[in-house]
Design an enzyme around this catalytic site. Structure first.
Site, PDB file in Angstrom:
ATOM      1  N   ALA A  14       0.822  -1.218   0.000  1.00  0.00           N
ATOM      2  CA  ALA A  14       0.000   0.000   0.000  1.00  0.00           C
ATOM      3  C   ALA A  14       0.851   1.262   0.000  1.00  0.00           C
ATOM      4  CB  ALA A  14      -0.950   0.008   1.191  1.00  0.00           C
ATOM      5  N   ARG A  19       8.906   7.240  -5.367  1.00  0.00           N
ATOM      6  CA  ARG A  19      10.187   7.393  -6.071  1.00  0.00           C
ATOM      7  C   ARG A  19      10.243   6.673  -7.417  1.00  0.00           C
ATOM      8  NH1 ARG A  19      15.099   5.830  -2.996  1.00  0.00           N
ATOM      9  NH2 ARG A  19      13.869   4.882  -1.331  1.00  0.00           N
ATOM     10  N   GLN A  77      -5.932  -0.510   1.991  1.00  0.00           N
ATOM     11  CA  GLN A  77      -5.562   0.234   3.201  1.00  0.00           C
ATOM     12  C   GLN A  77      -5.583   1.720   2.872  1.00  0.00           C
ATOM     13  OE1 GLN A  77      -1.451   0.455   4.175  1.00  0.00           O
ATOM     14  NE2 GLN A  77      -1.791   0.819   6.357  1.00  0.00           N
ATOM     15  N   THR A  83       2.999  -0.333   8.578  1.00  0.00           N
ATOM     16  CA  THR A  83       2.974  -1.736   8.155  1.00  0.00           C
ATOM     17  C   THR A  83       2.072  -2.600   9.044  1.00  0.00           C
ATOM     18  OG1 THR A  83       5.033  -2.022   9.394  1.00  0.00           O
ATOM     19  CG2 THR A  83       5.231  -1.728   7.022  1.00  0.00           C
ATOM     20  N   GLU A 157      12.783   0.184  15.280  1.00  0.00           N
ATOM     21  CA  GLU A 157      12.943   0.961  14.057  1.00  0.00           C
ATOM     22  C   GLU A 157      14.120   1.923  14.224  1.00  0.00           C
ATOM     23  OE1 GLU A 157      11.167   0.590  10.958  1.00  0.00           O
ATOM     24  OE2 GLU A 157      11.125  -1.226  12.152  1.00  0.00           O
ATOM     25  N   ASN A 172      15.995  -5.955   9.939  1.00  0.00           N
ATOM     26  CA  ASN A 172      14.692  -6.581   9.670  1.00  0.00           C
ATOM     27  C   ASN A 172      14.405  -6.530   8.167  1.00  0.00           C
ATOM     28  OD1 ASN A 172      12.013  -7.469   9.794  1.00  0.00           O
ATOM     29  ND2 ASN A 172      11.239  -5.420  10.306  1.00  0.00           N
ATOM     30  N   LYS A 336       6.949 -14.624 -37.294  1.00  0.00           N
ATOM     31  CA  LYS A 336       5.861 -14.433 -36.320  1.00  0.00           C
ATOM     32  C   LYS A 336       4.799 -15.473 -36.621  1.00  0.00           C
ATOM     33  CE  LYS A 336       2.195 -12.706 -36.847  1.00  0.00           C
ATOM     34  NZ  LYS A 336       0.939 -12.031 -37.227  1.00  0.00           N
ATOM     35  N   TYR A 351      10.433 -11.623 -44.193  1.00  0.00           N
ATOM     36  CA  TYR A 351       9.391 -11.606 -43.172  1.00  0.00           C
ATOM     37  C   TYR A 351       8.484 -12.806 -43.423  1.00  0.00           C
ATOM     38  CZ  TYR A 351       5.174 -10.776 -40.607  1.00  0.00           C
ATOM     39  OH  TYR A 351       4.105 -10.944 -39.770  1.00  0.00           O
ATOM     40  N   ASN A 362      13.070 -24.100 -48.777  1.00  0.00           N
ATOM     41  CA  ASN A 362      14.077 -23.043 -48.771  1.00  0.00           C
ATOM     42  C   ASN A 362      13.421 -21.726 -49.157  1.00  0.00           C
ATOM     43  OD1 ASN A 362      17.187 -22.479 -48.822  1.00  0.00           O
ATOM     44  ND2 ASN A 362      16.298 -21.362 -50.540  1.00  0.00           N
TER      45      ASN A 362
HETATM   46  C1  UD1 Z   1      10.160  -1.516   6.956  1.00  0.00           C
HETATM   47  C2  UD1 Z   1      10.308  -2.048   8.393  1.00  0.00           C
HETATM   48  C3  UD1 Z   1      11.785  -2.080   8.762  1.00  0.00           C
HETATM   49  C4  UD1 Z   1      12.549  -2.913   7.780  1.00  0.00           C
HETATM   50  C5  UD1 Z   1      12.334  -2.419   6.368  1.00  0.00           C
HETATM   51  C6  UD1 Z   1      12.933  -3.387   5.375  1.00  0.00           C
HETATM   52  C7  UD1 Z   1       8.325  -1.377   9.611  1.00  0.00           C
HETATM   53  C8  UD1 Z   1       7.738  -0.418  10.561  1.00  0.00           C
HETATM   54  N1  UD1 Z   1       9.585  -1.183   9.276  1.00  0.00           N
HETATM   55  O1  UD1 Z   1      10.580  -0.175   6.983  1.00  0.00           O
HETATM   56  O2  UD1 Z   1      11.927  -2.621  10.065  1.00  0.00           O
HETATM   57  O3  UD1 Z   1      13.945  -2.880   8.089  1.00  0.00           O
HETATM   58  O4  UD1 Z   1      10.925  -2.312   6.054  1.00  0.00           O
HETATM   59  O5  UD1 Z   1      12.838  -2.866   4.081  1.00  0.00           O
HETATM   60  O6  UD1 Z   1       7.671  -2.327   9.208  1.00  0.00           O
HETATM   61  N2  UD1 Z   1       3.241  -0.498   3.529  1.00  0.00           N
HETATM   62  C9  UD1 Z   1       1.876  -0.560   3.485  1.00  0.00           C
HETATM   63  N3  UD1 Z   1       1.161   0.330   4.220  1.00  0.00           N
HETATM   64  C10 UD1 Z   1       1.748   1.275   5.013  1.00  0.00           C
HETATM   65  C11 UD1 Z   1       3.162   1.326   5.046  1.00  0.00           C
HETATM   66  C12 UD1 Z   1       3.882   0.422   4.292  1.00  0.00           C
HETATM   67  O7  UD1 Z   1       1.307  -1.395   2.794  1.00  0.00           O
HETATM   68  O8  UD1 Z   1       1.020   2.034   5.661  1.00  0.00           O
HETATM   69  C13 UD1 Z   1       4.026  -1.482   2.720  1.00  0.00           C
HETATM   70  C14 UD1 Z   1       4.844  -0.842   1.634  1.00  0.00           C
HETATM   71  O9  UD1 Z   1       4.115  -0.800   0.414  1.00  0.00           O
HETATM   72  C15 UD1 Z   1       6.037  -1.785   1.533  1.00  0.00           C
HETATM   73  C16 UD1 Z   1       6.179  -2.322   2.952  1.00  0.00           C
HETATM   74  O10 UD1 Z   1       4.939  -2.115   3.571  1.00  0.00           O
HETATM   75  O11 UD1 Z   1       5.788  -2.866   0.684  1.00  0.00           O
HETATM   76  C17 UD1 Z   1       7.296  -1.640   3.724  1.00  0.00           C
HETATM   77  O12 UD1 Z   1       7.020  -0.264   3.833  1.00  0.00           O
HETATM   78  P1  UD1 Z   1       8.177   0.807   3.879  1.00  0.00           P
HETATM   79  O13 UD1 Z   1       7.585   2.129   3.996  1.00  0.00           O
HETATM   80  O14 UD1 Z   1       9.155   0.558   2.799  1.00  0.00           O
HETATM   81  O15 UD1 Z   1       8.862   0.429   5.280  1.00  0.00           O
HETATM   82  P2  UD1 Z   1      10.323   0.846   5.754  1.00  0.00           P
HETATM   83  O16 UD1 Z   1      10.266   2.187   6.350  1.00  0.00           O
HETATM   84  O17 UD1 Z   1      11.285   0.589   4.691  1.00  0.00           O
END
Ligand code: UD1
Ligand code: MG
Length: 448
Positions: A14, A19, A77, A83, A157, A172, A336, A351, A362
Protein backbone atom coordinates in the site's frame (compact mmCIF):
# COMPACT_ATOMS: atom_id res chain seq x y z
CA UNK A 1 5.52 -33.98 1.96
CA UNK A 2 2.43 -32.46 3.53
CA UNK A 3 2.67 -29.74 6.12
CA UNK A 4 0.12 -30.24 8.89
CA UNK A 5 -0.38 -26.49 9.37
CA UNK A 6 -2.07 -24.55 6.60
CA UNK A 7 -0.41 -21.36 5.34
CA UNK A 8 -1.79 -17.96 4.35
CA UNK A 9 0.13 -14.97 3.03
CA UNK A 10 -0.29 -11.23 3.41
CA UNK A 11 1.62 -9.13 0.90
CA UNK A 12 1.90 -5.47 1.87
CA UNK A 13 1.84 -3.12 -1.08
CA UNK A 14 0.00 0.00 0.00
CA UNK A 15 3.06 2.26 0.09
CA UNK A 16 2.98 5.18 -2.31
CA UNK A 17 5.97 4.11 -4.37
CA UNK A 18 6.59 7.81 -5.01
CA UNK A 19 10.19 7.39 -6.07
CA UNK A 20 9.23 5.16 -9.00
CA UNK A 21 7.55 8.22 -10.58
CA UNK A 22 5.08 5.95 -12.33
CA UNK A 23 1.40 5.60 -13.05
CA UNK A 24 1.91 1.84 -12.77
CA UNK A 25 1.67 0.28 -9.31
CA UNK A 26 5.14 -0.30 -7.93
CA UNK A 27 4.70 -4.06 -7.47
CA UNK A 28 3.70 -4.44 -11.12
CA UNK A 29 7.03 -3.22 -12.46
CA UNK A 30 8.74 -6.24 -13.99
CA UNK A 31 11.92 -8.12 -13.26
CA UNK A 32 12.84 -10.33 -16.23
CA UNK A 33 9.48 -9.54 -17.87
CA UNK A 34 7.43 -10.64 -14.84
CA UNK A 35 5.82 -8.20 -12.40
CA UNK A 36 7.49 -8.19 -8.99
CA UNK A 37 4.25 -9.25 -7.34
CA UNK A 38 4.04 -12.36 -9.52
CA UNK A 39 7.60 -13.33 -8.60
CA UNK A 40 6.42 -13.38 -4.99
CA UNK A 41 3.20 -15.24 -5.79
CA UNK A 42 5.18 -17.86 -7.70
CA UNK A 43 7.56 -18.36 -4.76
CA UNK A 44 4.57 -18.70 -2.49
CA UNK A 45 2.88 -21.14 -4.84
CA UNK A 46 5.54 -23.74 -4.02
CA UNK A 47 4.19 -23.71 -0.45
CA UNK A 48 0.55 -23.94 -1.59
CA UNK A 49 -0.92 -21.22 0.63
CA UNK A 50 -4.64 -21.63 1.26
CA UNK A 51 -5.21 -17.89 0.99
CA UNK A 52 -3.22 -14.90 -0.17
CA UNK A 53 -4.15 -11.27 0.43
CA UNK A 54 -2.46 -8.32 -1.23
CA UNK A 55 -2.94 -5.03 0.62
CA UNK A 56 -2.90 -2.02 -1.70
CA UNK A 57 -3.45 1.71 -1.30
CA UNK A 58 -4.23 3.15 -4.68
CA UNK A 59 -4.35 1.49 -8.13
CA UNK A 60 -6.33 -1.46 -6.80
CA UNK A 61 -7.73 -2.28 -10.28
CA UNK A 62 -4.23 -2.67 -11.72
CA UNK A 63 -3.27 -5.14 -9.03
CA UNK A 64 -6.56 -7.02 -9.34
CA UNK A 65 -6.06 -7.37 -13.09
CA UNK A 66 -2.52 -8.64 -12.60
CA UNK A 67 -3.52 -11.36 -10.11
CA UNK A 68 -6.76 -12.39 -11.85
CA UNK A 69 -7.31 -16.14 -11.80
CA UNK A 70 -4.76 -16.77 -9.05
CA UNK A 71 -7.22 -16.91 -6.16
CA UNK A 72 -5.70 -13.83 -4.54
CA UNK A 73 -7.79 -11.31 -2.57
CA UNK A 74 -6.98 -7.63 -2.83
CA UNK A 75 -7.66 -5.54 0.30
CA UNK A 76 -7.39 -1.77 0.54
CA UNK A 77 -5.56 0.23 3.20
CA UNK A 78 -6.58 3.87 3.24
CA UNK A 79 -5.06 5.93 4.70
CA UNK A 80 -1.66 4.25 5.08
CA UNK A 81 -0.84 4.29 8.77
CA UNK A 82 2.09 1.89 8.79
CA UNK A 83 2.97 -1.74 8.16
CA UNK A 84 1.11 -3.01 11.24
CA UNK A 85 -2.05 -1.21 10.19
CA UNK A 86 -1.57 -2.54 6.64
CA UNK A 87 -1.40 -6.16 7.83
CA UNK A 88 -4.60 -5.63 9.82
CA UNK A 89 -6.46 -4.77 6.60
CA UNK A 90 -6.14 -8.44 5.59
CA UNK A 91 -8.09 -9.62 8.63
CA UNK A 92 -11.52 -9.82 6.97
CA UNK A 93 -10.16 -11.69 3.98
CA UNK A 94 -8.52 -14.19 6.34
CA UNK A 95 -11.55 -14.61 8.63
CA UNK A 96 -11.84 -18.21 9.74
CA UNK A 97 -8.28 -19.05 8.68
CA UNK A 98 -6.41 -20.85 11.42
CA UNK A 99 -2.82 -21.60 10.52
CA UNK A 100 0.51 -19.87 9.87
CA UNK A 101 0.54 -16.43 8.29
CA UNK A 102 3.56 -15.14 6.43
CA UNK A 103 3.67 -11.37 6.01
CA UNK A 104 5.78 -10.12 3.10
CA UNK A 105 6.51 -6.85 1.31
CA UNK A 106 5.38 -6.59 -2.31
CA UNK A 107 8.45 -4.59 -3.28
CA UNK A 108 10.83 -7.28 -2.00
CA UNK A 109 10.17 -9.68 -4.86
CA UNK A 110 13.01 -12.16 -4.84
CA UNK A 111 12.37 -14.00 -1.60
CA UNK A 112 12.52 -17.67 -2.52
CA UNK A 113 10.23 -20.48 -1.48
CA UNK A 114 13.12 -22.25 0.27
CA UNK A 115 13.49 -19.27 2.59
CA UNK A 116 9.78 -19.23 3.43
CA UNK A 117 10.05 -22.95 4.11
CA UNK A 118 12.99 -22.28 6.47
CA UNK A 119 10.82 -19.83 8.42
CA UNK A 120 8.08 -22.42 8.68
CA UNK A 121 10.48 -25.04 9.99
CA UNK A 122 11.50 -22.66 12.82
CA UNK A 123 7.92 -22.09 13.98
CA UNK A 124 7.73 -24.87 16.54
CA UNK A 125 5.51 -25.28 19.59
CA UNK A 126 7.97 -23.28 21.69
CA UNK A 127 8.23 -20.45 19.15
CA UNK A 128 5.51 -17.88 18.52
CA UNK A 129 7.03 -16.03 15.56
CA UNK A 130 9.96 -16.13 13.15
CA UNK A 131 11.50 -13.05 11.53
CA UNK A 132 13.68 -13.00 8.43
CA UNK A 133 16.71 -10.72 8.81
CA UNK A 134 19.88 -9.88 6.89
CA UNK A 135 23.20 -8.08 7.32
CA UNK A 136 23.60 -5.48 4.57
CA UNK A 137 26.93 -3.78 3.82
CA UNK A 138 25.29 -0.57 5.00
CA UNK A 139 22.55 -1.09 7.60
CA UNK A 140 21.42 2.48 6.92
CA UNK A 141 17.92 3.16 8.27
CA UNK A 142 16.63 -0.41 8.37
CA UNK A 143 14.84 -1.61 11.47
CA UNK A 144 17.22 -3.50 13.75
CA UNK A 145 16.77 -7.00 15.17
CA UNK A 146 18.50 -7.41 18.50
CA UNK A 147 19.00 -11.09 19.10
CA UNK A 148 21.29 -13.66 20.62
CA UNK A 149 21.58 -17.27 19.47
CA UNK A 150 18.66 -16.74 17.11
CA UNK A 151 16.32 -15.60 19.88
CA UNK A 152 15.02 -12.05 19.44
CA UNK A 153 15.31 -9.74 22.40
CA UNK A 154 13.96 -6.61 20.72
CA UNK A 155 12.93 -5.16 17.36
CA UNK A 156 13.41 -1.45 16.93
CA UNK A 157 12.94 0.96 14.06
CA UNK A 158 15.97 3.09 13.17
CA UNK A 159 14.14 6.31 14.08
CA UNK A 160 13.42 5.02 17.56
CA UNK A 161 16.76 3.29 18.17
CA UNK A 162 19.44 4.32 20.63
CA UNK A 163 23.01 4.75 19.30
CA UNK A 164 23.88 1.33 20.72
CA UNK A 165 20.89 -0.24 18.94
CA UNK A 166 21.80 1.53 15.70
CA UNK A 167 25.26 -0.02 15.97
CA UNK A 168 23.66 -3.47 15.61
CA UNK A 169 24.05 -4.86 12.10
CA UNK A 170 21.24 -7.40 11.93
CA UNK A 171 18.38 -5.78 10.00
CA UNK A 172 14.69 -6.58 9.67
CA UNK A 173 13.73 -7.68 6.15
CA UNK A 174 10.05 -7.11 6.96
CA UNK A 175 9.14 -10.73 6.36
CA UNK A 176 7.76 -12.62 9.32
CA UNK A 177 5.79 -15.74 10.14
CA UNK A 178 3.28 -15.97 12.98
CA UNK A 179 0.16 -17.97 13.75
CA UNK A 180 -3.19 -16.43 12.85
CA UNK A 181 -4.43 -16.97 16.40
CA UNK A 182 -1.61 -14.71 17.65
CA UNK A 183 -1.38 -12.17 14.83
CA UNK A 184 -4.80 -10.55 15.09
CA UNK A 185 -4.82 -9.96 18.86
CA UNK A 186 -1.22 -8.70 18.72
CA UNK A 187 -1.94 -6.30 15.86
CA UNK A 188 -4.90 -4.93 17.80
CA UNK A 189 -2.47 -4.03 20.60
CA UNK A 190 0.08 -2.23 18.39
CA UNK A 191 0.08 1.55 18.98
CA UNK A 192 1.48 4.42 16.97
CA UNK A 193 3.30 5.97 19.90
CA UNK A 194 6.71 6.15 18.24
CA UNK A 195 9.04 8.45 16.30
CA UNK A 196 7.16 7.99 13.02
CA UNK A 197 3.66 8.04 14.48
CA UNK A 198 2.98 4.79 12.58
CA UNK A 199 1.64 1.35 13.50
CA UNK A 200 4.76 -0.79 13.14
CA UNK A 201 4.37 -4.44 12.16
CA UNK A 202 7.58 -5.39 14.03
CA UNK A 203 5.87 -4.29 17.24
CA UNK A 204 3.97 -7.58 17.25
CA UNK A 205 7.31 -9.24 17.97
CA UNK A 206 8.15 -6.87 20.82
CA UNK A 207 4.67 -7.41 22.26
CA UNK A 208 4.87 -11.18 22.26
CA UNK A 209 8.36 -11.06 23.80
CA UNK A 210 6.85 -8.84 26.49
CA UNK A 211 4.28 -11.57 27.04
CA UNK A 212 7.13 -13.94 27.84
CA UNK A 213 6.97 -15.82 24.55
CA UNK A 214 9.74 -16.62 22.12
CA UNK A 215 10.44 -15.16 18.69
CA UNK A 216 13.33 -16.41 16.58
CA UNK A 217 15.25 -14.82 13.73
CA UNK A 218 16.88 -16.43 10.73
CA UNK A 219 19.30 -14.71 8.37
CA UNK A 220 19.42 -14.64 4.63
CA UNK A 221 21.53 -13.14 1.85
CA UNK A 222 20.91 -9.36 1.61
CA UNK A 223 20.30 -9.71 -2.12
CA UNK A 224 17.34 -12.00 -1.51
CA UNK A 225 15.52 -9.39 0.57
CA UNK A 226 16.57 -6.31 -1.39
CA UNK A 227 13.70 -3.91 -1.99
CA UNK A 228 12.85 -1.81 -5.03
CA UNK A 229 11.97 1.83 -4.44
CA UNK A 230 13.26 3.52 -7.59
CA UNK A 231 14.01 2.80 -11.24
CA UNK A 232 17.69 2.57 -10.35
CA UNK A 233 16.97 -0.11 -7.74
CA UNK A 234 14.75 -1.90 -10.25
CA UNK A 235 17.64 -1.96 -12.72
CA UNK A 236 20.05 -3.14 -10.04
CA UNK A 237 17.70 -5.97 -9.11
CA UNK A 238 17.23 -6.93 -12.75
CA UNK A 239 21.01 -7.04 -13.14
CA UNK A 240 21.39 -9.37 -10.15
CA UNK A 241 18.56 -11.58 -11.37
CA UNK A 242 20.17 -11.81 -14.80
CA UNK A 243 23.58 -12.66 -13.32
CA UNK A 244 22.06 -15.47 -11.30
CA UNK A 245 20.16 -16.92 -14.23
CA UNK A 246 23.13 -16.70 -16.57
CA UNK A 247 25.23 -18.55 -14.02
CA UNK A 248 22.50 -21.17 -13.64
CA UNK A 249 22.24 -21.61 -17.43
CA UNK A 250 25.99 -22.13 -17.72
CA UNK A 251 25.97 -24.54 -14.80
CA UNK A 252 23.28 -26.46 -16.72
CA UNK A 253 25.51 -26.79 -19.79
CA UNK A 254 24.66 -23.73 -21.90
CA UNK A 255 27.54 -21.83 -23.53
CA UNK A 256 27.22 -18.06 -23.15
CA UNK A 257 30.18 -16.52 -24.92
CA UNK A 258 29.64 -13.16 -23.24
CA UNK A 259 27.17 -13.81 -20.41
CA UNK A 260 26.80 -10.15 -19.48
CA UNK A 261 25.28 -9.31 -22.87
CA UNK A 262 22.65 -12.06 -22.87
CA UNK A 263 19.30 -11.14 -21.31
CA UNK A 264 17.00 -13.94 -20.19
CA UNK A 265 13.32 -13.80 -19.29
CA UNK A 266 11.79 -15.33 -16.17
CA UNK A 267 10.63 -18.41 -18.11
CA UNK A 268 13.44 -18.93 -20.63
CA UNK A 269 14.25 -22.63 -20.90
CA UNK A 270 17.54 -23.57 -22.56
CA UNK A 271 18.73 -27.15 -22.92
CA UNK A 272 22.34 -28.19 -22.58
CA UNK A 273 24.74 -27.72 -25.48
CA UNK A 274 23.00 -24.63 -26.76
CA UNK A 275 25.41 -21.81 -27.65
CA UNK A 276 24.37 -18.20 -27.31
CA UNK A 277 26.55 -15.55 -28.84
CA UNK A 278 26.84 -11.98 -27.51
CA UNK A 279 24.00 -9.44 -27.47
CA UNK A 280 21.04 -11.78 -27.53
CA UNK A 281 17.80 -10.72 -25.82
CA UNK A 282 15.00 -13.11 -24.84
CA UNK A 283 11.43 -12.02 -24.26
CA UNK A 284 9.04 -14.33 -22.45
CA UNK A 285 7.98 -17.78 -23.64
CA UNK A 286 11.17 -19.18 -25.17
CA UNK A 287 12.33 -22.81 -25.15
CA UNK A 288 15.49 -23.86 -26.93
CA UNK A 289 16.45 -27.48 -27.51
CA UNK A 290 19.95 -28.82 -27.44
CA UNK A 291 22.53 -28.24 -30.17
CA UNK A 292 21.08 -24.91 -31.28
CA UNK A 293 23.21 -21.81 -31.81
CA UNK A 294 21.75 -18.33 -31.44
CA UNK A 295 24.13 -15.91 -33.12
CA UNK A 296 24.89 -12.35 -32.12
CA UNK A 297 22.30 -9.58 -31.96
CA UNK A 298 19.21 -11.72 -32.15
CA UNK A 299 15.90 -10.99 -30.39
CA UNK A 300 13.77 -14.00 -29.52
CA UNK A 301 10.32 -14.04 -27.91
CA UNK A 302 7.54 -16.63 -27.64
CA UNK A 303 9.49 -19.16 -29.70
CA UNK A 304 9.88 -22.92 -29.50
CA UNK A 305 13.24 -23.74 -31.06
CA UNK A 306 13.93 -27.35 -31.93
CA UNK A 307 17.28 -29.09 -31.60
CA UNK A 308 20.25 -28.16 -33.78
CA UNK A 309 18.82 -24.94 -35.20
CA UNK A 310 20.99 -22.10 -36.41
CA UNK A 311 19.57 -18.65 -35.67
CA UNK A 312 20.92 -15.24 -36.64
CA UNK A 313 23.00 -13.18 -36.49
CA UNK A 314 20.44 -10.36 -36.36
CA UNK A 315 17.37 -12.61 -36.39
CA UNK A 316 14.06 -11.60 -34.86
CA UNK A 317 11.84 -14.48 -33.74
CA UNK A 318 8.46 -13.24 -32.54
CA UNK A 319 5.70 -15.06 -30.64
CA UNK A 320 4.29 -18.16 -32.25
CA UNK A 321 7.53 -19.12 -33.96
CA UNK A 322 8.13 -22.88 -33.86
CA UNK A 323 11.26 -24.27 -35.46
CA UNK A 324 11.75 -27.95 -36.25
CA UNK A 325 15.03 -29.78 -35.90
CA UNK A 326 17.89 -28.23 -37.84
CA UNK A 327 15.90 -25.24 -39.13
CA UNK A 328 17.90 -22.14 -40.07
CA UNK A 329 16.85 -18.55 -39.67
CA UNK A 330 19.48 -16.13 -40.89
CA UNK A 331 20.30 -12.46 -40.74
CA UNK A 332 17.54 -9.86 -40.90
CA UNK A 333 14.80 -12.45 -40.96
CA UNK A 334 11.66 -11.79 -38.91
CA UNK A 335 9.25 -14.61 -38.07
CA UNK A 336 5.86 -14.43 -36.32
CA UNK A 337 3.32 -17.25 -35.85
CA UNK A 338 5.45 -19.25 -38.22
CA UNK A 339 5.99 -22.98 -37.98
CA UNK A 340 9.08 -24.28 -39.77
CA UNK A 341 9.49 -28.01 -40.42
CA UNK A 342 12.75 -29.86 -39.88
CA UNK A 343 15.60 -28.48 -41.96
CA UNK A 344 13.58 -25.58 -43.40
CA UNK A 345 15.61 -22.45 -44.08
CA UNK A 346 15.07 -18.71 -44.38
CA UNK A 347 18.58 -17.41 -44.47
CA UNK A 348 18.38 -13.77 -45.46
CA UNK A 349 16.21 -10.64 -45.25
CA UNK A 350 12.69 -12.01 -44.99
CA UNK A 351 9.39 -11.61 -43.17
CA UNK A 352 7.57 -14.89 -42.57
CA UNK A 353 4.36 -14.37 -40.60
CA UNK A 354 1.18 -16.46 -40.13
CA UNK A 355 2.84 -19.20 -42.09
CA UNK A 356 3.64 -22.89 -42.17
CA UNK A 357 6.87 -23.83 -43.87
CA UNK A 358 7.32 -27.50 -44.74
CA UNK A 359 10.36 -29.55 -43.88
CA UNK A 360 13.44 -28.78 -46.02
CA UNK A 361 11.75 -25.87 -47.79
CA UNK A 362 14.08 -23.04 -48.77
CA UNK A 363 12.94 -19.45 -48.52
CA UNK A 364 15.07 -17.19 -50.71
CA UNK A 365 16.45 -13.80 -49.72
CA UNK A 366 13.89 -11.03 -49.48
CA UNK A 367 10.80 -13.23 -49.41
CA UNK A 368 7.79 -11.59 -47.79
CA UNK A 369 4.57 -13.24 -46.68
CA UNK A 370 2.01 -10.49 -47.24
CA UNK A 371 -0.22 -11.54 -44.36
CA UNK A 372 -2.20 -8.39 -43.58
CA UNK A 373 -4.63 -6.25 -45.57
CA UNK A 374 -5.01 -3.58 -42.95
CA UNK A 375 -7.98 -5.39 -41.37
CA UNK A 376 -7.39 -9.14 -41.23
CA UNK A 377 -4.48 -11.56 -41.16
CA UNK A 378 -4.17 -14.46 -43.62
CA UNK A 379 -2.09 -17.63 -43.69
CA UNK A 380 0.59 -18.77 -46.07
CA UNK A 381 1.31 -22.47 -46.41
CA UNK A 382 4.57 -23.56 -48.00
CA UNK A 383 4.95 -27.26 -48.75
CA UNK A 384 7.79 -29.61 -47.97
CA UNK A 385 10.96 -29.04 -49.98
CA UNK A 386 9.39 -26.11 -51.81
CA UNK A 387 11.80 -23.48 -53.09
CA UNK A 388 10.82 -19.82 -52.93
CA UNK A 389 13.00 -17.67 -55.17
CA UNK A 390 14.50 -14.45 -53.87
CA UNK A 391 12.44 -11.30 -53.61
CA UNK A 392 9.10 -13.06 -53.85
CA UNK A 393 5.92 -11.70 -52.33
CA UNK A 394 3.49 -14.42 -51.23
CA UNK A 395 0.11 -12.70 -50.95
CA UNK A 396 -1.88 -14.61 -48.35
CA UNK A 397 -4.05 -16.57 -48.16
CA UNK A 398 -1.97 -18.69 -50.48
CA UNK A 399 -0.44 -22.11 -50.51
CA UNK A 400 2.63 -23.40 -52.31
CA UNK A 401 2.62 -27.15 -52.94
CA UNK A 402 5.28 -29.63 -51.88
CA UNK A 403 8.34 -29.44 -54.06
CA UNK A 404 7.08 -26.43 -56.02
CA UNK A 405 9.41 -23.66 -57.18
CA UNK A 406 8.46 -20.01 -57.12
CA UNK A 407 10.64 -18.03 -59.51
CA UNK A 408 12.63 -15.13 -58.08
CA UNK A 409 10.80 -11.84 -58.05
CA UNK A 410 7.34 -13.37 -58.23
CA UNK A 411 4.26 -11.88 -56.63
CA UNK A 412 2.19 -14.98 -55.93
CA UNK A 413 -1.55 -14.46 -55.47
CA UNK A 414 -2.87 -17.92 -56.37
CA UNK A 415 -2.07 -21.38 -55.01
CA UNK A 416 0.81 -23.23 -56.66
CA UNK A 417 0.52 -26.99 -57.30
CA UNK A 418 3.02 -29.48 -55.97
CA UNK A 419 6.19 -29.73 -58.07
CA UNK A 420 5.06 -26.87 -60.38
CA UNK A 421 7.03 -23.76 -61.30
CA UNK A 422 5.22 -20.48 -60.64
CA UNK A 423 6.75 -17.61 -62.52
CA UNK A 424 5.00 -14.31 -61.98
CA UNK A 425 7.08 -11.58 -63.62
CA UNK A 426 7.24 -9.93 -67.03
CA UNK A 427 9.24 -11.82 -69.65
CA UNK A 428 12.66 -10.30 -70.20
CA UNK A 429 13.21 -8.27 -73.39
CA UNK A 430 16.55 -7.12 -74.77
CA UNK A 431 17.50 -4.24 -77.10
CA UNK A 432 20.95 -4.98 -78.54
CA UNK A 433 23.39 -2.03 -78.32
CA UNK A 434 20.86 0.23 -76.67
CA UNK A 435 22.98 1.05 -73.60
CA UNK A 436 26.06 2.02 -75.60
CA UNK A 437 23.98 4.14 -77.93
CA UNK A 438 22.27 5.86 -74.96
CA UNK A 439 25.56 6.71 -73.27
CA UNK A 440 27.06 8.15 -76.46
CA UNK A 441 24.02 10.35 -77.04
CA UNK A 442 23.88 11.68 -73.47
CA UNK A 443 27.63 12.35 -73.34
CA UNK A 444 27.40 14.34 -76.55
CA UNK A 445 24.51 16.39 -75.12
CA UNK A 446 26.46 17.15 -71.93
CA UNK A 447 29.60 18.09 -73.89
CA UNK A 448 27.79 20.88 -75.79
C1 UD1 B 1 10.16 -1.52 6.96
C2 UD1 B 1 10.31 -2.05 8.39
C3 UD1 B 1 11.79 -2.08 8.76
C4 UD1 B 1 12.55 -2.91 7.78
C5 UD1 B 1 12.33 -2.42 6.37
C6 UD1 B 1 12.93 -3.39 5.38
C7 UD1 B 1 8.33 -1.38 9.61
C8 UD1 B 1 7.74 -0.42 10.56
N1 UD1 B 1 9.58 -1.18 9.28
O1 UD1 B 1 10.58 -0.17 6.98
O2 UD1 B 1 11.93 -2.62 10.07
O3 UD1 B 1 13.94 -2.88 8.09
O4 UD1 B 1 10.92 -2.31 6.05
O5 UD1 B 1 12.84 -2.87 4.08
O6 UD1 B 1 7.67 -2.33 9.21
N2 UD1 B 1 3.24 -0.50 3.53
C9 UD1 B 1 1.88 -0.56 3.48
N3 UD1 B 1 1.16 0.33 4.22
C10 UD1 B 1 1.75 1.27 5.01
C11 UD1 B 1 3.16 1.33 5.05
C12 UD1 B 1 3.88 0.42 4.29
O7 UD1 B 1 1.31 -1.40 2.79
O8 UD1 B 1 1.02 2.03 5.66
C13 UD1 B 1 4.03 -1.48 2.72
C14 UD1 B 1 4.84 -0.84 1.63
O9 UD1 B 1 4.11 -0.80 0.41
C15 UD1 B 1 6.04 -1.78 1.53
C16 UD1 B 1 6.18 -2.32 2.95
O10 UD1 B 1 4.94 -2.12 3.57
O11 UD1 B 1 5.79 -2.87 0.68
C17 UD1 B 1 7.30 -1.64 3.72
O12 UD1 B 1 7.02 -0.26 3.83
P1 UD1 B 1 8.18 0.81 3.88
O13 UD1 B 1 7.59 2.13 4.00
O14 UD1 B 1 9.15 0.56 2.80
O15 UD1 B 1 8.86 0.43 5.28
P2 UD1 B 1 10.32 0.85 5.75
O16 UD1 B 1 10.27 2.19 6.35
O17 UD1 B 1 11.29 0.59 4.69
MG1 MG C 1 11.19 0.24 2.59
Amino acid sequence: MTDPRPLAAIILAAGQGTRMKSSRHKVLHPIAHKPMLLHLLDSLAALAPQRTVVVVGSLREQVEAAVAGRGVTVAVQSPQLGTGHAALQAKDALAGFDGDIVVMFGDTPLVGSATIARLRAELTDAVAAVVLAFRPDDPAAYGRVIASDGVIRKMVEFKDATPAERAETLCNSGLLLVRAADLWPLLARVSNDNAAGEYYLPDVISLLIGDGRTARVIETDPHEVAGVNSRAELAAMEARWQDRRRAAAMADGVTLIDPASVFLAHDTVIDRDVTIEPFVVFGPGVRIASGTTIRANSHVEGAEIGPDCDIGPFARLRPGTVLGAGAKIGNFVETKKAVFGAGAKANHLSYIGDATVGARANIGAGTITCNYDGFFKYRTVIGEAAFIGSNSALVAPVSIGDGAIVAAGSTVTADVSADALALVRPAQTEKPGWAAHFRARQAAKKGK
